[in-house]
Design a protein around this motif. Sequence first.
Motif, PDB file in Angstrom:
ATOM      1  N   ALA A   1      24.436  55.708  62.290  1.00 17.93           N
ATOM      2  CA  ALA A   1      25.042  54.523  61.668  1.00 17.93           C
ATOM      3  C   ALA A   1      24.142  53.305  61.826  1.00 17.93           C
ATOM      4  O   ALA A   1      24.045  52.463  60.914  1.00 17.93           O
ATOM      5  CB  ALA A   1      26.416  54.260  62.275  1.00 17.93           C
TER       6      ALA A   1
ATOM      7  N   THR B   1      29.961  54.689  71.780  1.00 19.93           N
ATOM      8  CA  THR B   1      29.881  55.854  70.900  1.00 19.93           C
ATOM      9  C   THR B   1      29.117  55.569  69.621  1.00 19.93           C
ATOM     10  O   THR B   1      28.860  56.479  68.836  1.00 19.93           O
ATOM     11  CB  THR B   1      31.291  56.343  70.541  1.00 19.93           C
ATOM     12  OG1 THR B   1      31.991  55.300  69.843  1.00 19.93           O
ATOM     13  CG2 THR B   1      32.073  56.750  71.779  1.00 19.93           C
TER      14      THR B   1
ATOM     15  N   ASP C   1      34.064  51.906  71.843  1.00 20.63           N
ATOM     16  CA  ASP C   1      33.574  52.039  70.471  1.00 20.63           C
ATOM     17  C   ASP C   1      32.094  51.700  70.374  1.00 20.63           C
ATOM     18  O   ASP C   1      31.351  52.325  69.606  1.00 20.63           O
ATOM     19  CB  ASP C   1      34.376  51.123  69.533  1.00 20.63           C
ATOM     20  CG  ASP C   1      35.792  51.624  69.286  1.00 20.63           C
ATOM     21  OD1 ASP C   1      36.095  52.768  69.688  1.00 20.63           O
ATOM     22  OD2 ASP C   1      36.592  50.870  68.703  1.00 20.63           O
TER      23      ASP C   1
ATOM     24  N   THR D   1      31.996  43.258  64.825  1.00 21.40           N
ATOM     25  CA  THR D   1      33.335  43.805  64.590  1.00 21.40           C
ATOM     26  C   THR D   1      34.293  43.110  65.543  1.00 21.40           C
ATOM     27  O   THR D   1      34.095  43.166  66.759  1.00 21.40           O
ATOM     28  CB  THR D   1      33.377  45.322  64.833  1.00 21.40           C
ATOM     29  OG1 THR D   1      32.410  45.964  63.991  1.00 21.40           O
ATOM     30  CG2 THR D   1      34.765  45.885  64.546  1.00 21.40           C
TER      31      THR D   1
ATOM     32  N   ARG E   1      30.238  53.624  67.253  1.00 18.24           N
ATOM     33  CA  ARG E   1      31.176  53.351  66.165  1.00 18.24           C
ATOM     34  C   ARG E   1      31.033  51.919  65.661  1.00 18.24           C
ATOM     35  O   ARG E   1      31.215  51.663  64.461  1.00 18.24           O
ATOM     36  CB  ARG E   1      32.606  53.600  66.652  1.00 18.24           C
ATOM     37  CG  ARG E   1      33.663  53.440  65.587  1.00 18.24           C
ATOM     38  CD  ARG E   1      35.038  53.770  66.132  1.00 18.24           C
ATOM     39  NE  ARG E   1      36.060  53.555  65.123  1.00 18.24           N
ATOM     40  CZ  ARG E   1      37.365  53.717  65.333  1.00 18.24           C
ATOM     41  NH1 ARG E   1      37.796  54.120  66.530  1.00 18.24           N
ATOM     42  NH2 ARG E   1      38.219  53.490  64.366  1.00 18.24           N
TER      43      ARG E   1
END
Length: 357
Positions: A222, A344, A341, A328, A346
């Motif tokens: 990502a 990981t 998060d 975020t 994310r």
Amino acid sequence: MRASVLLSRGPDRPSELVDAELDGPRPDEVIVRIEAVGVCHTDLVTRAALGDRPAVLGHEGCGTVARAGTQVDTVRVGDRVVISFASCGRCEQCRAGHPAYCALATVLNASGRRVDGSPTLRLRQQEPGRLPLYAAHFGQSSFASAALADARACVPVGDVPPEAAAPLGCGFLTGAGAVLNILRPGPGDRLLVVGAGAVGSAAVLTALSEGVEVVVAEPVAARRQLAVRHGALAVQSLDAPMPSGTHALDTTGRPETLTRTLALLQPRGILAVVGLGPRTVGVDVRELMLRGLQLRGCVEGDADPRLLVPELVRRREQGRLPLDALVTPYPLADFDRAVADQRTGRVLKPVLLPPHA
């Protein structure tokens, strides 16, 4: 002043919101009503190092000045400010424009109290026999609804959304500053960025805003995709085929990464290191000398926040630095979920919003 603060009692226990009382501001201090605060890797390292000692961390605060000391003339009540690291403003390094290397940096940012030993924050229900509270983290402790800080560390940011501005206090400042103050690549240069977390990604966007070709080495898919979306070339590891770099930035601090990155540099290239790893690493000094390479340490982007933060804000307003894409938001009470998060992959940069935000 009363505040809700995120109290940590070590990495193995959940954090909790509790009531606390802030000292009133001294003549050169302000109280900032926190609207957003970034989660930085240094917060997690500090939490682990403190063990069971209760602590209020957070050092990427952004909010509105609620109260100001009698001698404060750089910010006013009602200003939205980013709170950055603390520095004395008087030592040789501060006077030379390098406050990240302030002579009092450790006591100001990592002692848990003011320089004179006085606390800035008290729990409203302090339990007898407990370890003393660690606060004043990086001169602020902004995992809270309000924080006490030296006015010198506060930089006005106008109407920038607080969740985008908060990481300018440390993480984004470090990545951008390493590019602009240490490496200084120009059009036609190639920058290799190792590790595309928040610091690395801020460096990537800053270098791209300078017209620099950027290559990113990052194992998390990502993060690679984000870098590619903004114009960088991304590979999974330093073992992948890639062009050599004019300069490089390492955010990992891993010995094997440092040695491999040096080997990928062009002659007279510079490797700036912003990641803390083991104390020692094996470097081929002969290779360093014969190829004219430089290995540079870099704290807080070697930046004066009062100069660099406004510059980064300008670039964002011009559409050259899309920092909003890196963050975020989470409620302050969801700190542990935000950290999970981030670990990981994310999310890239969690930003906490206190209850009143």
